[in-house]
Scaffold this motif. Structure first.
Motif, short mmCIF file in Angstrom:
data_model
loop_
_atom_site.label_atom_id
_atom_site.label_comp_id
_atom_site.label_asym_id
_atom_site.label_seq_id
_atom_site.Cartn_x
_atom_site.Cartn_y
_atom_site.Cartn_z
N PHE A 199 -4.46 0.34 -1.06
CA PHE A 199 -4.85 1.27 -2.07
C PHE A 199 -6.46 1.20 -2.36
N ALA A 200 -7.33 1.93 -1.86
CA ALA A 200 -8.55 1.85 -1.88
C ALA A 200 -9.45 2.42 -3.04
N ASN A 201 -10.04 1.67 -3.85
CA ASN A 201 -11.00 2.11 -4.70
C ASN A 201 -12.49 2.42 -3.84
N ALA A 202 -12.91 1.34 -3.31
CA ALA A 202 -13.99 1.37 -2.31
C ALA A 202 -13.31 1.62 -0.75
N GLY A 203 -14.26 1.86 0.20
CA GLY A 203 -13.55 2.51 1.43
C GLY A 203 -13.07 1.39 2.41
N GLN A 204 -13.54 0.14 2.32
CA GLN A 204 -13.17 -0.80 3.15
C GLN A 204 -12.67 -2.11 2.65
N PHE A 205 -12.14 -3.12 3.35
CA PHE A 205 -11.56 -4.20 3.31
C PHE A 205 -12.91 -5.33 3.18
N GLY A 206 -13.87 -5.11 3.98
CA GLY A 206 -14.94 -6.07 4.12
C GLY A 206 -15.16 -6.04 5.80
N ASN A 207 -16.46 -6.76 6.00
CA ASN A 207 -16.86 -6.63 7.43
C ASN A 207 -16.74 -5.42 8.27
N ASN A 208 -16.83 -4.25 7.23
CA ASN A 208 -16.94 -3.02 7.74
C ASN A 208 -15.68 -2.56 8.62
N ALA A 209 -14.63 -2.95 8.10
CA ALA A 209 -13.48 -2.40 8.29
C ALA A 209 -13.20 -1.41 7.40
N HIS B 273 -2.40 -8.46 -1.62
CA HIS B 273 -3.79 -8.91 -1.81
C HIS B 273 -4.48 -7.90 -2.69
N TYR B 274 -5.59 -8.48 -3.45
CA TYR B 274 -6.41 -7.74 -4.23
C TYR B 274 -7.90 -8.12 -3.97
N ASP B 275 -8.56 -7.43 -3.43
CA ASP B 275 -9.94 -7.75 -2.92
C ASP B 275 -9.98 -9.04 -2.19
N GLY B 276 -9.02 -8.96 -1.23
CA GLY B 276 -8.87 -9.92 -0.16
C GLY B 276 -8.31 -11.27 -0.50
N GLU B 277 -7.90 -11.23 -2.07
CA GLU B 277 -7.11 -12.46 -2.28
C GLU B 277 -5.55 -12.37 -2.25
N PRO B 278 -5.05 -13.25 -1.65
CA PRO B 278 -3.47 -13.02 -1.45
C PRO B 278 -3.03 -13.50 -2.69
N PHE B 279 -1.98 -12.72 -3.16
CA PHE B 279 -1.16 -13.07 -4.34
C PHE B 279 0.58 -13.17 -4.10
N VAL C 116 -3.43 -3.55 -10.16
CA VAL C 116 -2.33 -3.73 -9.46
C VAL C 116 -1.30 -4.78 -10.58
N ASN C 117 -0.31 -3.80 -10.93
CA ASN C 117 0.38 -4.43 -12.44
C ASN C 117 -0.81 -4.66 -13.44
N ASP C 118 -1.09 -6.00 -13.68
CA ASP C 118 -1.97 -6.30 -14.65
C ASP C 118 -3.22 -7.17 -14.13
N ILE C 119 -3.29 -7.09 -12.70
CA ILE C 119 -4.57 -7.62 -12.01
C ILE C 119 -5.61 -6.52 -11.74
N PRO C 120 -7.02 -6.85 -12.17
CA PRO C 120 -7.86 -5.66 -11.80
C PRO C 120 -8.37 -6.01 -10.40
N PHE C 121 -8.72 -5.00 -9.66
CA PHE C 121 -9.04 -5.05 -8.36
C PHE C 121 -10.37 -3.84 -8.33
N PHE C 122 -11.28 -4.08 -7.44
CA PHE C 122 -12.56 -3.30 -7.48
C PHE C 122 -12.88 -2.58 -5.97
#
Length: 291
Positions: free
Chosen positions: A192-202, A265-271, A130-136
């Motif tokens: 924007f989902a690369n993997a299917g969930q946010f975490g905690n099976n959401a 947020h990217y991989d749960g990290e707010p920015f 997202v812009n120059d921030i990688p997420f997985f």
């Protein structure tokens, strides 16, 4: 002896890592010895420190893998310098949500995760940015970013804290307007989902595939308050699907424009972004991970 492993451990991940670092170190070293290898264990001290530790140590040994011990934020920091390289990341998921690990089907207990690490094989998955921030795993804006920001300010971590923050935020949050690829979209959240969930099976995108070279873009439109219970049920039972309130698109890239710089947020990290133009894109087959 087999090749050594580099472990990057975040003592602030999850709910208990910082309270049992000695046990973690002893267990990691015992598993390494069992598999005729060795382990170098480094601890992070602040945000983004894991990325620096990987860069500093990447060439110091012929590592078998560089292992993130923590949650999705730790995985993100460790993985960033590994994008485009042959060096695989290993994951010992001891964080609050563990979205990428859950999507990959990795064990969530220390001993089982280490057994999988030492016995597993590396596969290649997509990453994104997202812009120059990688997420997985996932990135987004709207309600999820708002909750992520509030959650990051809490003293206690874990699922119960996240649910409590989400519930309180739900009643006061106001949907926002985004311009997605030139189309004005009034949305509760935009993911924007690369993997299917946010975490905690959401599961925000149950159909997402880490190896298809595509992002699953989920737009949740404004909905009546009574629908929130149904939405939460679908999210946590992996049943979220297109409806009058939910729209999915498969895209390789997207441009989001906003009136004011958004919180993401990217991989749960707010920015907090400092621009009103957000470019999101997939990087196919760009990260090796042990599963």
């Amino acid at each position: 002896m087999n090749q050594p492993y580099l472990f990057i451990l975040n003592p602030n991940s999850g709910t208990s890592i910082g309270k049992r670092t000695e046990v973690l170190q002893n267990t990691i070293n015992a598993f390494a010895k069992k598999y005729q290898s060795t382990a170098k264990i480094l601890f992070t001290e602040e945000r983004a420190h894991a990325t620096e530790l990987v860069k500093e140590n990447l060439q110091t040994e012929d590592w078998k893998a560089i292992v993130a011990v923590g949650g999705d934020g730790t995985v993100n920091e460790v993985a960033q310098p590994l994008v485009g390289l042959q060096m695989p990341i290993g994951i010992v998921p001891l964080g609050s949500g563990n979205g990428l690990a859950r999507h990959l089907g990795l064990p969530l207990t220390l001993e089982a995760a280490l057994k999988r690490l030492f016995e597993g094989k590396a596969i290649t998955i997509d990453s994104a940015q997202v812009n120059d921030i990688p997420f997985f795993c996932t990135a987004g804006m709207g309600f999820d970013a708002y909750v992520g920001h509030l959650f990051s300010q809490q003293q206690e971590r874990g699922l119960s804290t996240y649910i409590n923050v989400s519930f309180r935020s739900y009643w006061s949050y106001k949907p926002q307007t985004f311009r997605l690829n030139g189309v004005d979209t009034h949305a509760f959240s935009l993911s924007f989902a690369n993997a299917g969930q946010f975490g905690n099976n959401a599961w925000v995108a149950p159909q997402a595939n880490l190896q298809d070279g595509m992002l699953d873009v989920c737009t949740i439109k404004p909905f009546p308050k009574w629908y929130g219970t149904s939405l939460a049920y679908q999210l946590f039972t992996k049943q979220l699907k297109p409806s009058r309130f939910i729209d999915y698109q498969n895209l390789r890239e997207a441009v989001v424009e906003t009136d004011v710089p958004p919180m993401i947020h990217y991989d749960g990290e707010p920015f907090q972004m400092n621009t009103t133009r957000i470019e999101v894109k997939i990087n196919p087959a760009s990260l090796r991970v042990i599963v």
